[in-house]
Enzyme design. Structure first.
Site, short mmCIF file in Angstrom:
data_model
loop_
_atom_site.label_atom_id
_atom_site.label_comp_id
_atom_site.label_asym_id
_atom_site.label_seq_id
_atom_site.Cartn_x
_atom_site.Cartn_y
_atom_site.Cartn_z
N LYS A 130 0.82 -1.21 0.00
CA LYS A 130 0.00 0.00 0.00
C LYS A 130 0.85 1.26 0.00
O LYS A 130 0.37 2.35 0.32
CB LYS A 130 -0.96 -0.01 1.19
CG LYS A 130 -1.85 -1.25 1.18
CD LYS A 130 -3.26 -0.98 1.64
CE LYS A 130 -4.15 -2.17 1.32
NZ LYS A 130 -5.26 -2.32 2.23
N HIS A 140 -6.67 -12.38 30.98
CA HIS A 140 -5.63 -12.61 30.00
C HIS A 140 -5.07 -14.03 29.98
O HIS A 140 -5.21 -14.77 30.94
CB HIS A 140 -4.46 -11.66 30.29
CG HIS A 140 -4.82 -10.25 30.08
ND1 HIS A 140 -4.52 -9.28 30.99
CD2 HIS A 140 -5.48 -9.64 29.08
CE1 HIS A 140 -4.96 -8.12 30.55
NE2 HIS A 140 -5.55 -8.31 29.39
N GLU A 145 -1.68 -9.05 37.96
CA GLU A 145 -2.72 -10.05 37.72
C GLU A 145 -2.17 -11.43 38.07
O GLU A 145 -0.96 -11.60 38.17
CB GLU A 145 -3.11 -10.07 36.24
CG GLU A 145 -3.84 -8.84 35.77
CD GLU A 145 -4.26 -8.98 34.32
OE1 GLU A 145 -3.89 -9.97 33.66
OE2 GLU A 145 -4.97 -8.08 33.86
#
Ligand code: SF4
Lengths: 392, 298, 71
Positions: free
Chosen positions: B43, B256, B215
């Site tokens: 592109k 996650h 986490e």
């Protein structure tokens, strides 16, 4: 994607590793036929996706032909840690002079694969007291054979056994890399009296995120969907709703038995909210995360599904500050679902806390329906605490 | 001051013609980020929101020198895009893409270590130095970012992208601005851990405290705790560890990919204990974060 | 019918094609062709993202997007 033992061994054999001669059996009769073909001393091994089958009483060593059928019948009838036994691997017994452990897996701290080797095979690697050799594997440069030789020497081998071990390690490295494994383990790798190295048990796990490169293996062993939790009817319907409409993620439903329905943001936000819910002594009816930009229809259907459980009185809708998800569209979905059930949004929504994009529009809508809502100034866990105080 | 990126940082976007990338490019430009070029193979010659598109990183950099890249390409194409960025000398590589084959990301990170590129992510929403720049897509539109993030003395590192903005917003509301906020990424293997980013904050004269959001799963928090226990830090560290319920429901996997608890390793309770032992102020509730930061910086 | 959003078309203002362009412009398919007439798809009205794309194709008043919850 955890491969069964025979699947792991199939890949290893095709990569040039010796494995015991074996046959699969779906019934005691097939097991007897296999044993006859293989000779007298065989071992019957249930093909279930767990480690430590030996300890769980899951292996049967059989030395006489007449013992095969009763042993196989017993194995087929005894689930192993919840897994029904549908398939046995019947293999020739191997007499070991020495047993080794070889494994490759990713070490998150080192951020790359690491080869583990030990001269004390047969036990789980975590339990090994013998010295475990560790060698990181480069992914930028090819694994050199001398590295395998060094490991073989480190295991105390010499002569032809050292050379055979070198090759075995090379083969395991190739297998691990070629199939995008997360784990490739041979335990035990047996050295026989006549000097052969045989992979007597093996365990390979493939990377689900690399499955697109291994569609042949996925198809060959029917791996699609393997290892996923069996969904309850309720969870299955949530998955259907998610799949029926590609906009946004709104699935991952897990069912519990409480009375507070939850529609919460994904990732770290869902963990935070769930902690807060349990801390506050509330009883969650479900876990359901939403993200991306789900359609009004999707949120509506999930809301109805959650509230369809008779014990669920209220629903809490809580997300972190969102930038992608539209506050007003989620609000529309939740309210519409509740209205379609003939209930009152003002009393059915315990709290609505999604700040972020299009929040003014969302808040105007919530206000119109009398729904208690919170802005970003009230933290997610504070909202949960307020729900707990306001048990109606 | 800030860490990793500031108003001078020149940025390219790999995969700029993708829908998500085009959106965050426009938003970042509106926020003041210096996005100088984009890359999408095939592109070249197009423009995305006024940003020229090239077929290769080399061609983009030849016309528009840059220090940083944001990569947002489909997972199967990530490895090549990241290797291209590193081989062309980009110093900061932010990877937004998630669900990348483990082998690919490990290879990328190995090469990055050899070449001295810093990788943030994968599965990261990026880096934001409030009022200066954004490399990535944390926080959404420029207006939304200005509302949630404000300049100030607090560094933020989060394993959750969405919570990066939530925490910044909580701090902002309490009158506490941020120096730089980093979404380190939610995958089991990431390019930069808490421990690796800490020295950057320590070297930044503006930063006076660091907030981390942890986490279940991984050992990032434990590694930080071990380091702090041994060497300490000039900065007070305030932590919130989400997912304590996972200890009560082992094997249930929310959030996650890295947030899986197996055999006690990476359990939130262990992380909290290790961090507290190392002198980190761990908030019991998310809402307590701002006051703990306030207390720490006096 | 939409509970939140009501989209109204005035065909007399949608000359010369009667509003056909609406069918393609709306990202959530609020407009549909019924024989030769452009109509609103009541099922989808509430999906309206308020993007405004349908408002600029024809003279003012040809299409009105009403937010019922603001009225
Ligand atoms: S405002 Fe946008 S979404 Fe709504 S009807 Fe018009 S074109 Fe469709």
């Amino acid at each position: 994607m955890r491969l069964l033992e025979y699947e792991s061994k199939t890949l290893l054999r095709e990569m040039g590793m010796e494995v015991p001669l074996g046959r699969l059996a779906h019934s005691p009769e097939e097991a007897a036929a296999a044993a006859k073909e293989l000779g007298t001393a065989v071992v019957l091994k249930p093909q279930v996706p767990i480690g430590g089958r030996g300890k769980a009483g899951g292996l049967a060593f059989v030395d006489r032909e007449t013992e095969v059928i009763p042993a196989a019948e017993r194995l087929f009838a005894t689930p192993l840690r919840g897994y029904e036994v549908k398939l046995l691997l019947v293999e020739q017994q191997i007499q070991a002079r020495q047993e080794f452990y070889l494994g490759i897996t990713y070490d998150p701290a080192a951020r790359g694969p690491v080869l583990l080797a030990s001269a004390a095979g047969g036990v789980e690697i975590e339990a090994m007291t013998e010295r475990v050799l560790r060698r990181p594997l480069s992914l930028v440069r090819p694994w050199p054979t001398f590295r395998s030789r060094e490991v073989a020497a480190g295991l105390g081998l010499t002569g032809p056994a050292l050379l055979r071990m070198t090759t075995a390690i090379d083969r395991l490295v190739e297998t691990f890399l070629k199939f995008d494994a997360l784990l490739a383990e041979i335990n035990p790798l047996m050295l026989t009296d006549d000097g052969r190295l045989v992979a007597v048990d093996a365990h390979i796990e493939l990377d689900p995120d690399a499955a697109f490169r291994h569609q042949d293996v996925v198809a060959r062993f029917g791996l699609a969907g393997r290892g996923e939790r069996t969904l309850s009817e309720f969870e299955r319907r949530a998955a259907e709703i998610d799949q029926a409409d590609h906009r946004g993620v709104a699935g991952r439903m897990v069912q519990f038995d409480g009375d507070l329905g939850l529609l919460i943001g994904g990732g770290g936000a869902s963990l935070t909210v769930f902690d807060a819910v349990l801390d506050a002594g509330l009883r969650p009816a479900n876990y359901c995360e939403i993200g991306g930009n789900p359609s009004v229809w999707k949120v509506k259907e999930l809301t109805k599904l959650i509230l369809s459980q008779p014990q669920v009185k209220r629903i809490a809708v809580i997300m972190n500050v969102v930038s992608n998800t539209r506050v007003d569209l989620v609000a529309r979905g939740v309210i519409k679902g509740i209205l379609e059930l003939g209930r009152d949004p003002a009393t059915t929504i315990a709290a609505f806390r999604i700040p972020g994009s299009w929040e003014e529009e969302g808040f105007a809508l919530l206000q119109r329906y009398g729904v208690p809502f919170y802005t970003r100034e009230t933290s997610m866990d504070q909202v949960v605490a307020m729900i707990a105080q306001d048990k109606r | 001051m800030a860490i990793l990126a500031d108003e001078r940082t020149r940025i390219i976007v790999q995969g700029i013609t993708g829908r998500e990338a085009a959106t965050f490019t426009a938003e970042s430009l509106a926020y003041g980020a210096r996005i100088v070029a984009g890359v999408t193979p095939g592109k070249g010659g197009q423009e995305v929101h006024g940003v020229p598109v090239y077929d290769t990183v080399a061609a983009a950099l030849a016309d528009h020198p840059a220090e940083a890249t944001v990569i947002s390409v489909p997972a199967p194409l990530l490895k090549d895009a990241a290797l291209e960025a590193i081989e062309n000398g980009l110093q900061l590589v932010v990877i937004v893409t998630e669900r990348i084959p483990r082998r690919d990301i490990a290879e990328v990170l190995e090469l990055a270590r050899e070449r001295g590129s810093r990788v943030i992510g994968p599965n990261s929403l990026g880096v934001i130095s409030p009022g200066k720049t954004r490399v990535g897509m944390c926080g959404g539109s420029a207006d939304a970012v200005r509302r949630a993030y404000t300049p100030g003395p607090v560094g933020v590192m989060s394993r959750s992208g969405g919570m990066t903005t939530e925490i910044a917003s909580l701090l902002t509301h309490a009158g506490l601005g941020q120096s730089t906020c980093v979404s380190v990424g939610g995958d089991p293997i990431v390019g930069s851990t808490f421990l690796e980013l800490l020295p950057l904050y320590e070297a930044d004269p503006e930063t006076r405290a660091v907030v981390i959001f942890g986490e279940p799963g991984s050992t990032m928090e434990e590694a930080l705790a071990a380091h702090l226990a041994a060497y300490g830090s000039r900065l007070p560290i305030i932590a919130f560890i989400a997912g304590r319920f996972a200890d009560r429901m082992p094997g249930v996997r929310f959030g996650h990919a890295a947030a899986i608890v197996e055999g006690g390793r990476g359990s939130p309770a262990a992380k909290i204990a290790a961090l507290r032992q190392a002198g980190v102020r761990v908030a019991d509730h998310l809402r307590d974060l701002p006051s703990l930061v306030q207390e720490a910086i006096g | 019918m939409g509970i939140f959003i009501k989209v109204e078309i005035d065909p007399s203002l949608c000359a010369p094609d009667g509003g056909r362009k609406l069918v393609n412009v709306c990202p959530v398919n609020v407009f549909a062709l019924d024989q030769d007439r452009v109509v609103t798809d009541a099922e989808n009205e509430d999906e309206c993202t308020l993007c405004g794309l349908c408002l600029n194709l024809y003279p003012p008043g040809a299409v009105v997007v009403r937010r019922l919850y603001r009225e």
